[in-house]
Scaffold this motif. Sequence first.
Motif, PDB file in Angstrom:
ATOM      1  N   GLY A 244      -1.181   3.439  -2.544  1.00  0.00           N
ATOM      2  CA  GLY A 244      -0.675   3.825  -3.870  1.00  0.00           C
ATOM      3  C   GLY A 244       0.714   3.248  -4.120  1.00  0.00           C
ATOM      4  N   GLU A 245       1.538   3.293  -3.091  1.00  0.00           N
ATOM      5  CA  GLU A 245       2.899   2.720  -3.195  1.00  0.00           C
ATOM      6  C   GLU A 245       2.806   1.205  -3.448  1.00  0.00           C
ATOM      7  OE1 GLU A 245       4.948   3.219   0.554  1.00  0.00           O
ATOM      8  OE2 GLU A 245       6.112   1.397   0.182  1.00  0.00           O
ATOM      9  N   LEU A 246       1.881   0.535  -2.753  1.00  0.00           N
ATOM     10  CA  LEU A 246       1.750  -0.923  -2.881  1.00  0.00           C
ATOM     11  C   LEU A 246       1.207  -1.330  -4.248  1.00  0.00           C
ATOM     12  CD1 LEU A 246       0.345  -1.662   0.698  1.00  0.00           C
ATOM     13  CD2 LEU A 246       2.671  -2.087  -0.135  1.00  0.00           C
ATOM     14  N   VAL A 247       0.353  -0.497  -4.825  1.00  0.00           N
ATOM     15  CA  VAL A 247      -0.139  -0.775  -6.189  1.00  0.00           C
ATOM     16  C   VAL A 247       1.055  -0.862  -7.136  1.00  0.00           C
ATOM     17  CG1 VAL A 247      -1.361   0.238  -8.169  1.00  0.00           C
ATOM     18  CG2 VAL A 247      -2.458   0.213  -5.923  1.00  0.00           C
ATOM     19  N   GLY A 248       1.987   0.084  -6.995  1.00  0.00           N
ATOM     20  CA  GLY A 248       3.172   0.104  -7.856  1.00  0.00           C
ATOM     21  C   GLY A 248       4.026  -1.145  -7.665  1.00  0.00           C
ATOM     22  N   ILE A 249       4.188  -1.584  -6.409  1.00  0.00           N
ATOM     23  CA  ILE A 249       5.001  -2.788  -6.145  1.00  0.00           C
ATOM     24  C   ILE A 249       4.322  -4.026  -6.741  1.00  0.00           C
ATOM     25  CG2 ILE A 249       5.922  -4.276  -4.312  1.00  0.00           C
ATOM     26  CD1 ILE A 249       6.143  -1.715  -2.566  1.00  0.00           C
ATOM     27  N   ALA A 250       3.011  -4.109  -6.573  1.00  0.00           N
ATOM     28  CA  ALA A 250       2.280  -5.253  -7.137  1.00  0.00           C
ATOM     29  C   ALA A 250       2.469  -5.299  -8.652  1.00  0.00           C
ATOM     30  CB  ALA A 250       0.795  -5.146  -6.780  1.00  0.00           C
ATOM     31  N   ARG A 251       2.312  -4.160  -9.293  1.00  0.00           N
ATOM     32  CA  ARG A 251       2.455  -4.123 -10.759  1.00  0.00           C
ATOM     33  C   ARG A 251       3.875  -4.517 -11.172  1.00  0.00           C
ATOM     34  NH1 ARG A 251      -0.681   1.576 -12.085  1.00  0.00           N
ATOM     35  NH2 ARG A 251      -2.807   0.848 -11.661  1.00  0.00           N
ATOM     36  N   ASP A 252       4.867  -4.074 -10.384  1.00  0.00           N
ATOM     37  CA  ASP A 252       6.256  -4.446 -10.712  1.00  0.00           C
ATOM     38  C   ASP A 252       6.434  -5.961 -10.690  1.00  0.00           C
ATOM     39  OD1 ASP A 252       6.906  -1.833 -10.995  1.00  0.00           O
ATOM     40  OD2 ASP A 252       7.850  -1.612  -9.019  1.00  0.00           O
ATOM     41  N   HIS A 253       5.608  -6.649  -9.910  1.00  0.00           N
ATOM     42  CA  HIS A 253       5.676  -8.114  -9.828  1.00  0.00           C
ATOM     43  C   HIS A 253       4.693  -8.787 -10.798  1.00  0.00           C
ATOM     44  CE1 HIS A 253       7.885  -7.203  -6.152  1.00  0.00           C
ATOM     45  NE2 HIS A 253       8.310  -8.469  -6.155  1.00  0.00           N
ATOM     46  N   GLY A 254       4.065  -8.000 -11.648  1.00  0.00           N
ATOM     47  CA  GLY A 254       3.128  -8.570 -12.619  1.00  0.00           C
ATOM     48  C   GLY A 254       1.800  -8.968 -12.019  1.00  0.00           C
ATOM     49  N   VAL A 255       1.466  -8.382 -10.861  1.00  0.00           N
ATOM     50  CA  VAL A 255       0.243  -8.777 -10.147  1.00  0.00           C
ATOM     51  C   VAL A 255      -0.824  -7.695 -10.295  1.00  0.00           C
ATOM     52  CG1 VAL A 255      -0.707  -9.346  -7.873  1.00  0.00           C
ATOM     53  CG2 VAL A 255       1.569 -10.168  -8.517  1.00  0.00           C
ATOM     54  N   GLN A 256      -2.056  -8.116 -10.476  1.00  0.00           N
ATOM     55  CA  GLN A 256      -3.174  -7.181 -10.597  1.00  0.00           C
ATOM     56  C   GLN A 256      -3.546  -6.646  -9.208  1.00  0.00           C
ATOM     57  OE1 GLN A 256      -6.069  -8.510 -13.872  1.00  0.00           O
ATOM     58  NE2 GLN A 256      -5.679 -10.410 -12.769  1.00  0.00           N
ATOM     59  N   ALA A 257      -4.000  -5.385  -9.182  1.00  0.00           N
ATOM     60  CA  ALA A 257      -4.341  -4.785  -7.883  1.00  0.00           C
ATOM     61  C   ALA A 257      -5.518  -3.844  -8.016  1.00  0.00           C
ATOM     62  CB  ALA A 257      -3.139  -4.035  -7.319  1.00  0.00           C
ATOM     63  N   MET A 258      -6.442  -3.959  -7.068  1.00  0.00           N
ATOM     64  CA  MET A 258      -7.475  -2.931  -6.888  1.00  0.00           C
ATOM     65  C   MET A 258      -7.367  -2.431  -5.450  1.00  0.00           C
ATOM     66  SD  MET A 258     -10.956  -5.209  -7.027  1.00  0.00           S
ATOM     67  CE  MET A 258     -11.089  -6.791  -6.200  1.00  0.00           C
ATOM     68  N   VAL A 259      -8.052  -1.333  -5.166  1.00  0.00           N
ATOM     69  CA  VAL A 259      -7.894  -0.657  -3.873  1.00  0.00           C
ATOM     70  C   VAL A 259      -9.269  -0.507  -3.224  1.00  0.00           C
ATOM     71  CG1 VAL A 259      -7.210   1.529  -2.783  1.00  0.00           C
ATOM     72  CG2 VAL A 259      -5.844   0.576  -4.659  1.00  0.00           C
ATOM     73  N   GLU A 260      -9.332  -0.818  -1.928  1.00  0.00           N
ATOM     74  CA  GLU A 260     -10.608  -0.718  -1.214  1.00  0.00           C
ATOM     75  C   GLU A 260     -10.785   0.678  -0.616  1.00  0.00           C
ATOM     76  OE1 GLU A 260     -11.260  -3.954   1.511  1.00  0.00           O
ATOM     77  OE2 GLU A 260     -10.691  -5.445   0.015  1.00  0.00           O
ATOM     78  N   GLY A 261     -12.069   1.076  -0.508  1.00  0.00           N
ATOM     79  CA  GLY A 261     -12.362   2.411   0.020  1.00  0.00           C
ATOM     80  C   GLY A 261     -13.506   2.383   1.010  1.00  0.00           C
ATOM     81  N   PRO A 262     -13.764   3.541   1.648  1.00  0.00           N
ATOM     82  CA  PRO A 262     -14.756   3.622   2.725  1.00  0.00           C
ATOM     83  C   PRO A 262     -16.159   3.489   2.173  1.00  0.00           C
ATOM     84  CG  PRO A 262     -13.973   5.817   2.118  1.00  0.00           C
ATOM     85  CD  PRO A 262     -13.228   4.837   1.265  1.00  0.00           C
ATOM     86  N   GLY A 263     -17.042   3.252   3.028  1.00  0.00           N
ATOM     87  CA  GLY A 263     -17.147   3.105   4.491  1.00  0.00           C
ATOM     88  C   GLY A 263     -18.300   4.051   4.874  1.00  0.00           C
ATOM     89  N   HIS A 264     -17.921   5.184   5.392  1.00  0.00           N
ATOM     90  CA  HIS A 264     -18.870   6.233   5.815  1.00  0.00           C
ATOM     91  C   HIS A 264     -18.317   7.564   5.291  1.00  0.00           C
ATOM     92  CE1 HIS A 264     -20.998   3.952   9.197  1.00  0.00           C
ATOM     93  NE2 HIS A 264     -20.033   3.112   8.801  1.00  0.00           N
ATOM     94  N   VAL A 265     -19.033   8.205   4.390  1.00  0.00           N
ATOM     95  CA  VAL A 265     -18.573   9.464   3.785  1.00  0.00           C
ATOM     96  C   VAL A 265     -19.791  10.333   3.488  1.00  0.00           C
ATOM     97  CG1 VAL A 265     -17.388  10.500   1.802  1.00  0.00           C
ATOM     98  CG2 VAL A 265     -16.633   8.268   2.647  1.00  0.00           C
ATOM     99  N   PRO A 266     -19.818  11.599   3.918  1.00  0.00           N
ATOM    100  CA  PRO A 266     -20.967  12.437   3.549  1.00  0.00           C
ATOM    101  C   PRO A 266     -21.048  12.604   2.034  1.00  0.00           C
ATOM    102  CG  PRO A 266     -19.253  13.742   4.631  1.00  0.00           C
ATOM    103  CD  PRO A 266     -18.844  12.307   4.739  1.00  0.00           C
ATOM    104  N   LEU A 267     -22.240  12.774   1.545  1.00  0.00           N
ATOM    105  CA  LEU A 267     -22.478  12.758   0.103  1.00  0.00           C
ATOM    106  C   LEU A 267     -21.589  13.738  -0.658  1.00  0.00           C
ATOM    107  CD1 LEU A 267     -24.193  11.562  -2.166  1.00  0.00           C
ATOM    108  CD2 LEU A 267     -25.937  13.287  -1.691  1.00  0.00           C
ATOM    109  N   ASP A 268     -21.371  14.910  -0.084  1.00  0.00           N
ATOM    110  CA  ASP A 268     -20.598  15.934  -0.804  1.00  0.00           C
ATOM    111  C   ASP A 268     -19.112  15.589  -0.898  1.00  0.00           C
ATOM    112  OD1 ASP A 268     -20.890  16.474   2.072  1.00  0.00           O
ATOM    113  OD2 ASP A 268     -19.474  18.079   1.687  1.00  0.00           O
TER     114      ASP A 268
END
Length: 484
Positions: A244-268
């Motif tokens: 989350g902190e890095l998303v803010g830094i990227a935006r401050d530099h005018g750079v687009q950002a998406m975030v990757e997520g898991p992986g293995h997670v129970p349905l609930d």
Amino acid sequence: MTTQFQHARDGETTDAMRRVAERENVSPEFVREEVAAGHAVIPANHNHASLDPMIIGEAFSTKVNANIGNSEETSSREEELKKLHMAIHHGADTVMDLSTGQNLDDVREANVRYSPVPVGTVPIYEAVKQVDDPDDITHELLLDVIRKQAEQGVDYMTIHAGVLMEHLPLTDGRKTGIVSRGGSILAKWMEENAMQNPLYVHFEEICEVFAEYDVTFSLGDGLRPGCIADAGDEAQYAELETLGELVGIARDHGVQAMVEGPGHVPLDMVAEQVEREREVCDGAPFYLLGPLVTDIAPGYDHITSAIGATEAARAGAAMLCYVTPKEHLGLPDAEDVRDGLAAYRIAAHAGDVAAGLPGARDWDDALSEARYAFDWRRQFDLALDPERAQDYHDQTLPGDNYKEARFCSMCGVEFCSMRIDQDARDADGEMEHIEDETDLDDSSAAEVNLPPVGTHDTSRVPELPDFLREIHDADARSGASADD
Ligand code: SF4
């Protein structure tokens, strides 16, 4: 040069935004607003000439990524281009070149040159190939590799900058430790060198390179859970805070950002993970690998993960990275890629339908109408995998005359419920309201114990093909019936 994000923030609508609006059936202004807010990204490197721009964001249709790339065993540029073609043919919205074999530059440049979809990479893989020991990687090497790949036209890169030294002890009690390739390499590097993650320390320098070419960050989740028991643990969520902190830094530099997520997670827990990312990362698009909702089915992990991916898409995930049946077991072949992409396009679309994305259900409705009209050719055309749909139909009813037949081999002529339903309706498609109940005692139907419903026009049912007639006749001779 200016990034899509900077244009959007300056109130300028680019050609890429207009093209994306056309593809998504929304207004260019809406696209611009979503990009300006950082809630959507248009991965479009200035040097990727063959790109047809697309968008990744919660407000748009859920996208699917396919991983391609060579290994030590398979390294030809032609082979890689075949994989690229196959992935796009079967509906990949983006591809990630995860090559770790030979001729990495040749393969990457060819992929970018011939790909109409965004190409992603994981630069640390190439850095590893350039040193004898991964612990010898330097931040200069990482930046050199990142810059070179940006120059080559790569549209987005997975950067595992969120794995920090202080997070590593939090993985001690895990069942499966650190399972991300990039995460495990960096964790060992930090342990051996007693230094902070160089991708985190030098993140702003990476931002400057990305801004120059308009490369989009795919902020890697190096501490993602590798089994459902580890999902949502302290290590995963500590890294998410850093992302989350890095998303803010990227935006401050005018750079687009998406975030990757898991992986293995129970349905609930899947929706909770999506909601947490949205909150911690200020609505940056969430790009998930799966997630697998159970760990018991190696060989079928395109299914175990498509279940989680569907729920993730419904809850707001923007892109899903496909998983093939070979996950955890081996390198996927062509058929695995096809099956993985089909599973994930179904997940993405089902999630969009359930989330009420405007227009998402139109496809389902069109196919349902073709199905009820027994318009087999249109059904095949509309099918997610037209070739497979027709192939399965033709395995039992191959003739051209069966392309208008009012049944298929699943229920057969006599039991085709849609045919029976249509025969029971009047010309307006309504069930007739029966004023006077039929007196069964007086009905001829009572004598043969059949309900008094109309029969369909048998003269319009095509002849059975010879091989089915033989089976039918053999059954009749042996006295087989539907009651057997
Ligand atoms: S036979 Fe059964 S599966 Fe085939 S079209 Fe009729 S209702 Fe559908």
